[in-house]
Structure formats: structure tokens, C-alpha cells
Motif scaffolding. Structure first.
Motif, PDB file in Angstrom:
ATOM      1  N   VAL A 188      -3.058 -12.824   4.020  1.00  0.00           N
ATOM      2  CA  VAL A 188      -2.760 -11.714   3.132  1.00  0.00           C
ATOM      3  C   VAL A 188      -1.559 -10.947   3.670  1.00  0.00           C
ATOM      4  N   HIS A 189      -0.803 -10.414   2.759  1.00  0.00           N
ATOM      5  CA  HIS A 189       0.338  -9.560   3.126  1.00  0.00           C
ATOM      6  C   HIS A 189      -0.059  -8.136   2.753  1.00  0.00           C
ATOM      7  N   ARG A 190      -0.534  -7.406   3.750  1.00  0.00           N
ATOM      8  CA  ARG A 190      -1.035  -6.051   3.518  1.00  0.00           C
ATOM      9  C   ARG A 190       0.095  -5.055   3.705  1.00  0.00           C
ATOM     10  N   GLU A 191       0.770  -4.791   2.597  1.00  0.00           N
ATOM     11  CA  GLU A 191       1.837  -3.808   2.637  1.00  0.00           C
ATOM     12  C   GLU A 191       1.224  -2.417   2.743  1.00  0.00           C
TER      13      GLU A 191
ATOM     14  N   GLU B 240      -5.970   3.357   1.048  1.00  0.00           N
ATOM     15  CA  GLU B 240      -6.326   2.678   2.300  1.00  0.00           C
ATOM     16  C   GLU B 240      -7.682   2.001   2.203  1.00  0.00           C
TER      17      GLU B 240
ATOM     18  N   TRP C 245      -9.796 -10.918  -1.896  1.00  0.00           N
ATOM     19  CA  TRP C 245      -8.949 -10.174  -0.963  1.00  0.00           C
ATOM     20  C   TRP C 245      -7.730  -9.597  -1.675  1.00  0.00           C
TER      21      TRP C 245
ATOM     22  N   LEU D 106      -6.914  -5.540  -2.132  1.00  0.00           N
ATOM     23  CA  LEU D 106      -5.655  -4.957  -1.674  1.00  0.00           C
ATOM     24  C   LEU D 106      -4.908  -4.280  -2.822  1.00  0.00           C
TER      25      LEU D 106
ATOM     26  N   ARG E 155      -6.101  -0.725  -3.890  1.00  0.00           N
ATOM     27  CA  ARG E 155      -5.733   0.449  -3.088  1.00  0.00           C
ATOM     28  C   ARG E 155      -4.777   1.372  -3.827  1.00  0.00           C
TER      29      ARG E 155
ATOM     30  N   LEU F 198      -7.901  -7.128   6.126  1.00  0.00           N
ATOM     31  CA  LEU F 198      -7.767  -6.216   4.986  1.00  0.00           C
ATOM     32  C   LEU F 198      -7.613  -4.748   5.363  1.00  0.00           C
TER      33      LEU F 198
ATOM     34  N   ASP G 273      -6.942  -1.013   6.930  1.00  0.00           N
ATOM     35  CA  ASP G 273      -5.933  -0.171   7.572  1.00  0.00           C
ATOM     36  C   ASP G 273      -6.532   0.475   8.818  1.00  0.00           C
TER      37      ASP G 273
END
Length: 500
Positions: A247-250, A280, A435, A439, A442, A460, A462
């Protein structure tokens, strides 16, 4: 190592539920002294096939051979007599009874066994396999992880020689899972045949001797585990395409508080303080039975806090739950999807309306046709199988039922989401989708993620909060590597600064 013996041979097994062909002409061998992993996407037919072997269902056609002799397993009692035991994904326990009473239920040796003797036998059995539990505890008071241990102890007490485990580590911590793996290897070494149904590819590669893959009710691949060289290879064989659980959790802009708890206590919780903001994900991790269940029940309005302050979406606990809104408020995705999230005997439309009916009713009438249309769209969007809203919830596999619950709760556009084991029982393809959905959510919500899967929490979240004994041991950013490395110690009750 001598050639293992096929203690069970399934030949041409077919099972149909209405329009759903759960198993189609399946043939499979299960060997003594071996651990066979059974893989497949949600609805592939894994649990149905093993439920047939465990006597829960009768096949529409096909044969079951045990030790080379054809056996007709008309009931679970027949299967038990044949030495077959299964731990189901959804537990089959008597809530009002104790752990020891459940373990011995239906298998008491002789006319009478004293409660003290039962408890001592169960305690010794649990200790011998590293499955820590209080034999005198009432099952209704146990967490999901503890209830799972009771199911496993039932099999161990019965001395079944063909053991079937359906997602046994779904609610276990990594430490508990390792204890289970040691027990399974020990059982296999003693000549027991083990079938292991799981979606966790790392577990399968570490544990299995051989792997069978089902797709749409048929065996599409069967091979020794030694021939699989990576999880991505296994996922590709299972799903039919490349799957990368990355996952790319920006980082999101953090906005207003959606949840604030200060010094909250009850019979289990001890001075719990935490906060969660829109934008978050806060992951709560810990060994099952350390207060996570009570925390969730307080946040979701199921249990009133005895002490302390809880503020939900800017309102006090009492004010918020006196008139909760169906949309733009709080959505709860419970761990116990069969017992709490849905009604098994109702169709998907009525299950959709369980938490959304305010949006589909006038002062007098329920707009069921409108709800049905929306439910159909959600079923397609979330890839629920079978895509038929007229199906009853009990006809769906556990993973597909979870997708339906997620679809319903995200449709409510909540500002606070409490997700309790949201990917439990899902295949890698579905986990990837959940997932991504969490995300994306949020942007409009703060998410309290309660999970026993540390890899999920770290992918996932923060921030991470570790619970032990009803208290928050520590809360820290998910990228704090020093504290992340100590999560296991914190889950055992060690304070974060004890090794400093």
C-alpha cells in the motif's frame, strides 16, 4: 521419511446450494503425518468441502474413502466416530458453559466426570500445547481469540486423527500463531493428518507440506510446498493474476477530532486515554482478551463507560448515542460478523437495511425496492459472490459476508469508522481491496483499526496503540522503528522504557 498413507480420499465430490455450485467434481487425498494447506479465494469452496468431510453437509455426489473404505458421513457424529474433527471459522460453542464443559461436551468418558477433574484435564491439555486459558471461565466472557482456543482444545481432547483447521490464526497474535504451529507440527509428527485452510500465504509456506488450490469450486493446482518459492508465486496461482499486498499510504491532512477518550475505565478498561482525528488510522493491537473488546464496545455505544470522558464527533457519549444518525456518523465493522454484523436467516437486502433503514423509510413505508437497487450496486462494486441480493447471509462464505458488511458500512459515509479485524478470513485479492478502501476512507473519516495482524497494522496505521491488561501501554507513530521493534514486549505488558 517413509511414504505417507492416504487416510482420506475424496472422489468426485459435488455440492450445490440453489444456484451456487460450491464444489464441482473435486478429488483430493489427505495423508497421515502431513499438513495439507487448502487455498482459494473467498467462495472457492474450501470450507464447504471440509464441512462435507466433517459430516456437516452431505455431498450431492461423490465418494469419501477413509483408510481405503467408502464411508457415508451423514452427520458430525459419524465424522467424529471416523476420527475427523474440525475447528470452524465461526465457533460452535455453548456460551453459557465453561471452557471445560465445552471441551467435554458430547464426549464425556463414562457416566460422570466431576467438574474439578474436567478442569484439571483441560488445564493439563492446554498447557501441553501452549494454549493458555482458564478452564473455569465462562465462554460468553471470552474474547474471540480465546474462544478459538476452546475449539482447538475440543479436537485435542477428542484425539481426532484427521484434523481440519479453518482460518485458525485469524484472531491470534504472531506469538499465539507460532504456538499453534508448534502444536500442529507435533500432531503431524505423531501421524495425524491435518488440513489447514488459510488466506495467510506466509503461514502456508512456513507450515504446509503440500498445497491444494481451489477456484470456483474446483481444484486447479496441487503441489508440494517445497515447489513454491515466494508468496507472490502462491498468490498468482491462487488468484490467477499478480497480487502485491503493498500500500502507498500518503499522509493526509489531519482535521477535527472524531474521537477523544480521557481516563476511561470499567470492569476491564483501566484509565484509557486516546484521540483520533479525521484523516488518520489508529491501530489498536494486543493479545486477545486484553481489553480490545471492551474498548470497541464503549466507543460504539454498546457498553457505557463507568468513569472518564468519551467524546464522539464533538458530542458527549450520552448525547451522541441518544440519537445516532444513520449517515455521516459512526460505522462499526464487528469482528463477529455472523453473530453481530448480520442476521444469517435474512437476505442481503434486509441485512443491508439493518443499519441503513433510516435512509430508506418514510414516515410510514420502508422503501425496500430502492434499498434493493442500492444493495445490488454495492454487491457488484465490492465483488460479493454470489452477486445475488436475494441470497440469505448464511449462503455466503465468511469472506464474502465480510465484503457485504464493509459495503453496507462504507455506504453510510461515516466520519468515524471502528474496524475490528476487517480482513479476517479474506483472501489476498480481497485484502488488497479492503486496505485500499480503508486508506481512501481517511479523507472523510478517522479510523480506529483493531487488529491482531501486526503486518496489517503497520501497513495501514499512522499511529499504533498497544493494549495490555485493559490499559494502553503506549501510543506511537507507525514509523517509529525503535518502538515498533518492541511491540511484542509491550503486548506482554512491558513498558516501552523498561529496556532503555
Amino acid at each position: 521419511m517413509p511414504a505417507s498413507t492416504a487416510v482420506v480420499s475424496l472422489r468426485g465430490i459435488t455440492k450445490v446450494f440453489g444456484a451456487v455450485r460450491a464444489n464441482n467434481d473435486i478429488s483430493l487425498d489427505i495423508h497421515a503425518g502431513r499438513i495439507k494447506a487448502l487455498l482459494g479465494e473467498n467462495g472457492a469452496g474450501k470450507s464447504t468441502l471440509m464441512s462435507i468431510l466433517a459430516g456437516h453437509y452431505l455431498p450431492d455426489s461423490g465418494q469419501i474413502l477413509i483408510d481405503g473404505q467408502e464411508s457415508l458421513l451423514r452427520s458430525t457424529k459419524d465424522a467424529i466416530k471416523a476420527g475427523i474433527g474440525m475447528v470452524y471459522q465461526h465457533f460452535m460453542l455453548v456460551e453459557a458453559m465453561t471452557v471445560a464443559e465445552n471441551v467435554f461436551l458430547g464426549q464425556e468418558p463414562g457416566f460422570f466426570l466431576s467438574p474439578t477433574a474436567m478442569r484439571e484435564q483441560v488445564r493439563a491439555l492446554a498447557q501441553s500445547f501452549g494454549l493458555d486459558i482458564d478452564p473455569a471461565a465462562r465462554v460468553a466472557d471470552l474474547s474471540m481469540g480465546e474462544k478459538q482456543r476452546v475449539e482447538i482444545l475440543k479436537l485435542l481432547q477428542r484425539k481426532s486423527r484427521i484434523l481440519i483447521f479453518d482460518e485458525p490464526t485469524a484472531v491470534l497474535t504472531p506469538q499465539e500463531a507460532q504456538q499453534l504451529f508448534m502444536a500442529l507440527r507435533s500432531m503431524a509428527a505423531q501421524g495425524k493428518a491435518i488440513v489447514y485452510i488459510s488466506h495467510k500465504l506466509g503461514e502456508v509456506m512456513a507450515l504446509a507440506d503440500e498445497i491444494a488450490i481451489l477456484r470456483r469450486g474446483e481444484v486447479v493446482d496441487e503441489l508440494p510446498a517445497s515447489e513454491v518459492h515466494s508468496q507472490s508465486d502462491l498468490a498468482r496461482r491462487m488468484v490467477g493474476r499478480e497480487v502485491l499486498l503493498e500500500v502507498h499510504r500518503e499522509p493526509m491532512e489531519l482535521r477535527q477530532n472524531v474521537l477523544r477518550m480521557e481516563n476511561v475505565s470499567n470492569e476491564t478498561l483501566r484509565d484509557v486515554s486516546l484521540s483520533l482525528r479525521q484523516g488518520e488510522i489508529l491501530a489498536v493491537v494486543g493479545v486477545a482478551g486484553n481489553g480490545q473488546k471492551d474498548l470497541v464496545e464503549v466507543v460504539c455505544g454498546l457498553k457505557e463507560p463507568r468513569k472518564g470522558e468519551v467524546n464522539v464527533l464533538g458530542k458527549s457519549w450520552q448525547t451522541f448515542f441518544s440519537e445516532p444518525s444513520w449517515q455521516g456518523g459512526l460505522s462499526y465493522i464487528p469482528e463477529d460478523r455472523m453473530g453481530l454484523a448480520v442476521c444469517r436467516g435474512m437476505d442481503l437486502v434486509d441485512n443491508f437495511l439493518l443499519t441503513t433503514r433510516q435512509g430508506y423509510s418514510s414516515s410510514v413505508w420502508l422503501q425496500r425496492d430502492k434499498a434493493k437497487s442500492v444493495a445490488q450496486d454495492l454487491v457488484r462494486q465490492f465483488k460479493v459472490s454470489p452477486p445475488d441480493v436475494n441470497c440469505q447471509a448464511r449462503q455466503l462464505s465468511g469472506g464474502n459476508l465480510q465484503k457485504m458488511v464493509l459495503a453496507r458500512e462504507f455506504h453510510r459515509r461515516p466520519r468515524l469508522i471502528v474496524a475490528e479485524q476487517p480482513t479476517q478470513g479474506l483472501d489476498v485479492s480481497a485484502i488488497e481491496e479492503v486496505w485500499a478502501t480503508l486508506l481512501a476512507a481517511r479523507e472523510e473519516a478517522g479510523i480506529l483499526l483493531v487488529t491482531g495482524d501486526l503486518s496489517e497494522a503497520l501497513a495501514l496505521a499512522d499511529r499504533v496503540a498497544v493494549m495490555y491488561g485493559g490499559a494502553i501501554v503506549d501510543t506511537f507513530p507507525a514509523d517509529d522503528r525503535q518502538r515498533v521493534d518492541r511491540i511484542g514486549q509491550m503486548m506482554a505488558g512491558m513498558k516501552p522504557d523498561e529496556n532503555d
